[in-house]
Design a protein around this motif. Structure first.
Motif, PDB file in Angstrom:
ATOM      1  N   ALA A  39       0.835  -1.206   0.000  1.00  0.00           N
ATOM      2  CA  ALA A  39       0.000   0.000   0.000  1.00  0.00           C
ATOM      3  C   ALA A  39       0.869   1.255   0.000  1.00  0.00           C
ATOM      4  O   ALA A  39       0.561   2.221  -0.704  1.00  0.00           O
ATOM      5  CB  ALA A  39      -0.928  -0.009   1.212  1.00  0.00           C
ATOM      6  N   GLU A  40       1.952   1.251   0.768  1.00  0.00           N
ATOM      7  CA  GLU A  40       2.866   2.399   0.770  1.00  0.00           C
ATOM      8  C   GLU A  40       3.505   2.591  -0.602  1.00  0.00           C
ATOM      9  O   GLU A  40       3.657   3.719  -1.067  1.00  0.00           O
ATOM     10  CB  GLU A  40       3.954   2.214   1.825  1.00  0.00           C
ATOM     11  N   ALA A  41       3.891   1.503  -1.245  1.00  0.00           N
ATOM     12  CA  ALA A  41       4.507   1.595  -2.568  1.00  0.00           C
ATOM     13  C   ALA A  41       3.517   2.162  -3.582  1.00  0.00           C
ATOM     14  O   ALA A  41       3.874   3.021  -4.406  1.00  0.00           O
ATOM     15  CB  ALA A  41       5.008   0.232  -3.017  1.00  0.00           C
ATOM     16  N   ARG A  42       2.254   1.691  -3.537  1.00  0.00           N
ATOM     17  CA  ARG A  42       1.233   2.210  -4.450  1.00  0.00           C
ATOM     18  C   ARG A  42       0.991   3.700  -4.206  1.00  0.00           C
ATOM     19  O   ARG A  42       0.868   4.473  -5.147  1.00  0.00           O
ATOM     20  CB  ARG A  42      -0.080   1.430  -4.283  1.00  0.00           C
ATOM     21  N   PHE A  43       0.919   4.072  -2.939  1.00  0.00           N
ATOM     22  CA  PHE A  43       0.694   5.479  -2.613  1.00  0.00           C
ATOM     23  C   PHE A  43       1.864   6.340  -3.092  1.00  0.00           C
ATOM     24  O   PHE A  43       1.671   7.422  -3.637  1.00  0.00           O
ATOM     25  CB  PHE A  43       0.494   5.657  -1.108  1.00  0.00           C
ATOM     26  N   GLY A  44       3.084   5.868  -2.900  1.00  0.00           N
ATOM     27  CA  GLY A  44       4.258   6.598  -3.362  1.00  0.00           C
ATOM     28  C   GLY A  44       4.251   6.774  -4.870  1.00  0.00           C
ATOM     29  O   GLY A  44       4.577   7.845  -5.385  1.00  0.00           O
TER      30      GLY A  44
END
Length: 120
Positions: A39-44
């Motif tokens: 989720a953090e990677a997608r948000f980034g």
């Protein structure tokens, strides 16, 4: 705290807590951490794309300004062949003459202040 007999009388079932399996808890924690990292990677990635979309028009405008400046500078700079054909012609102010080096121009310069001559 409510007594257990009252809860049973009200129709609430009472169950003993299930035994905790540490291996299952570790697996669940690892799965939650992996989902969080994705989720953090997608948000980034979404953040980077939004910033790029925001900056593209500004970069295009800056590029146009640079091109305009380059055209203006190119128009102001004489071409090498024109500079070779037209040497500088005398003084820039009409009636002004170039001072020849001589005894009167070789000493320290003086400046005029009112009617007095002061050395520099």
């Amino acid at each position: 705290m409510v007594p257990g007999d009252d809860l049973l009388a009200a129709g609430f079932p009472l169950h003993a807590p299930a035994p905790v399996d540490p291996v299952a808890l570790r697996e669940e924690l690892a799965q939650i951490r992996a989902e969080h990292a994705l989720a953090e990677a997608r948000f980034g990635q979404q953040l980077v794309q939004a910033e790029a979309e925001h900056l593209r028009p500004q970069l295009a405008e800056q590029g146009e300004r640079i091109e305009d400046s380059q055209r203006a500078v190119a128009a102001l700079i004489p071409a090498p062949e024109q500079a070779a054909l037209a040497p500088p012609a005398g003084p820039a102010v009409p009636g002004q003459t170039q001072a020849e080096p001589g005894p009167e121009n070789s000493g320290p310069r003086r400046r005029w202040v009112g009617r007095a001559i002061l050395p520099r």
